[in-house]
Design an enzyme around this catalytic site. Structure first.
Site, PDB file in Angstrom:
ATOM      1  N   GLU A   1     -11.476  -1.566  17.263  1.00  0.00           N
ATOM      2  CA  GLU A   1     -10.813  -0.849  18.459  1.00  0.00           C
ATOM      3  C   GLU A   1     -11.072   0.552  18.495  1.00  0.00           C
ATOM      4  O   GLU A   1     -10.797   1.320  19.431  1.00  0.00           O
ATOM      5  CB  GLU A   1      -9.306  -0.894  17.913  1.00  0.00           C
ATOM      6  CG  GLU A   1      -8.697  -2.350  18.189  1.00  0.00           C
ATOM      7  CD  GLU A   1      -7.087  -2.277  17.862  1.00  0.00           C
ATOM      8  OE1 GLU A   1      -6.927  -1.779  16.735  1.00  0.00           O
ATOM      9  OE2 GLU A   1      -6.540  -3.039  18.450  1.00  0.00           O
TER      10      GLU A   1
ATOM     11  N   TYR B   1     -19.702 -18.866  40.973  1.00  0.00           N
ATOM     12  CA  TYR B   1     -20.083 -17.512  40.900  1.00  0.00           C
ATOM     13  C   TYR B   1     -21.410 -17.168  41.412  1.00  0.00           C
ATOM     14  O   TYR B   1     -22.255 -18.031  41.161  1.00  0.00           O
ATOM     15  CB  TYR B   1     -19.516 -16.849  39.892  1.00  0.00           C
ATOM     16  CG  TYR B   1     -18.288 -16.738  39.449  1.00  0.00           C
ATOM     17  CD1 TYR B   1     -17.087 -17.189  40.163  1.00  0.00           C
ATOM     18  CD2 TYR B   1     -17.701 -16.637  37.925  1.00  0.00           C
ATOM     19  CE1 TYR B   1     -15.815 -17.570  39.723  1.00  0.00           C
ATOM     20  CE2 TYR B   1     -16.452 -16.580  37.517  1.00  0.00           C
ATOM     21  CZ  TYR B   1     -15.591 -17.181  38.468  1.00  0.00           C
ATOM     22  OH  TYR B   1     -14.227 -17.252  38.013  1.00  0.00           O
TER      23      TYR B   1
END
Ligand code: ZN
Ligand code: ZN
Length: 398
Positions: free
Chosen positions: A378, A304
């Site tokens: 979360e 990349y």
């Protein structure tokens, strides 16, 4: 609602939708798929978008793109990106939503990115009569595997029709407390190329060095000499890393082998220097091996590119985050020598890649990405869905 400002309106929606997005994240987490095999994940995302009234199109075989059009949709387009793939890791977490696909795990948080973009999409879709411009949702496959889903999505035209004026992505960051986000303007993540060298000599009895050309000794010199690329050729202003993690000489105490294999990684943050460095590495390796009587084959596989956060877009996105979360919850990030295929977008259009804090020490949520015990707090989902929707709208208005 009409008396509320945009941030408060979005916070309210984020609170309402967060429990559902937690379930979406858990569904994706429990059903991970490897890079470029995200067929079920893509189908699930497509269905979820459809439930929200958003049509999507398949791209790059297992990726998706969708548009949310506000009033005056031609005014401006901003793209938001998530990645869909998981890793070949056996999950060690004992949670209800642990991977049902043995040996495959969402250990890089791409389940979080996908669920977050779905949550942001739900909010933006609900608010579409209140803003001008278009939001482009990009769900790409294969971030973890070369050539990277981003490069395929770009080849297939994800940055056209309509062309976004900027692209924003986020990534979980287990070093940062849930509730916080981090930004780094300019150079942020490194390009990463793989180097494969075979040093060739002439093997034989180790007691008769004059009869051999010793590829082990040549390799020892070569590994030391190649560090000059970093210490003498690289500008101190451009971070550069050259590491060799694999060295294979299959001789013995009394046997000089015919050849030695060396493998490593080259990372930096400047595309011109990256190309120059490849040439210098090749030339130095070839001439050094030759000067010692041997030879070498050298192959540098491009990975990349480096990830450049556009200073203006990143500055505005950071400001928006400060407005949404409070200044105390927005932190500066350091350079990161890891690689990320979001970099491909950053080479094409102004881009901003920020980090979402997911750590919770009190609950023991501290494992790094790409480990069998990676998980998130979360509570970060309510923040990420609202924040992403908010920064997108701020950018449409910029
Ligand atoms: Zn990863
Ligand atoms: Zn990742």
């Amino acid at each position: 609602m009409e008396h509320m400002n945009t941030a408060d309106k979005i916070k309210q929606l984020a609170k309402v939708y967060a429990p559902e997005i937690v379930q979406v994240r858990r569904h994706i987490h429990a059903n991970p798929e490897l890079s470029f095999e995200e067929y079920n994940t893509a189908a699930y995302v497509k269905q979820t978008l459809a439930n929200y009234g958003i049509a999507s199109e398949t791209m790059a075989e297992t990726g998706l793109v969708a548009l949310i059009k506000g009033k005056n949709p031609e005014k401006k387009t901003i793209a938001l990106r998530a990645d869909l793939d998981a890793l070949p890791i056996v999950e060690a977490n004992e949670v209800d939503y642990r991977s049902k696909n043995q040996g495959v795990m969402h250990a890089c948080g791409h389940d979080v990115h996908t669920a977050s973009l779905l949550g942001a999409a739900r909010i933006l879709q609900e608010l579409r009569d209140t803003f001008e411009g278009t939001i482009k949702l990009v769900f790409q496959p294969g971030e973890e595997k070369f050539p990277g889903g981003a490069s395929i999505m770009i080849k297939e035209g994800v940055l056209q029709n309509p062309a976004p004026e900027g692209i924003i992505g986020q990534h979980v960051f287990p070093l940062l407390q849930a509730g916080k986000v981090g930004f780094k303007s300019g150079m942020y993540m490194a390009s990463a190329d793989e180097i494969y060298i075979t040093v060739k000599g002439k093997g034989g009895h180790a007691a008769l060095p004059e009869m051999n050309i010793d590829p082990v000794l040549i390799s020892a010199h070569l590994i030391v000499a190649l560090q000059q690329i970093v210490s003498r050729y690289a500008s101190p202003k451009v971070p550069t890393v050259l590491s060799f993690g694999k060295l294979e000489a299959k001789g013995a105490t009394n046997v000089i082998p015919n050849e030695v294999k060396i493998e490593g990684t080259f990372r930096t943050m400047n595309e011109t220097w990256r190309r120059e460095a490849h040439q210098k590495i090749k030339k130095l390796a070839e001439s050094l091996c030759e000067s010692m009587g041997g030879s070498c084959d050298i192959d540098i596989k491009n990975g990349y590119p480096f990830l450049q956060n556009d200073p203006e877009l990143t500055g505005r996105t950071r400001q928006a985050a400060e407005l949404y979360l409070g200044e105390e919850n927005v932190v500066d990030l350091d350079l990161w020598m890891g690689a990320e295929d979001f970099a491909y977008y950053s080479q094409e259009v102004p881009a901003c890649f920020y980090r979402l804090g997911t750590r919770n020490e009190a609950r023991g949520i501290t494992s790094g990405v790409h480990t069998p015990t990676f998980d998130i707090d979360e509570s970060a989902l309510e923040i990420s869905i609202g924040l992403m929707a908010f920064v997108a709208l701020q950018e449409l208005n910029a």
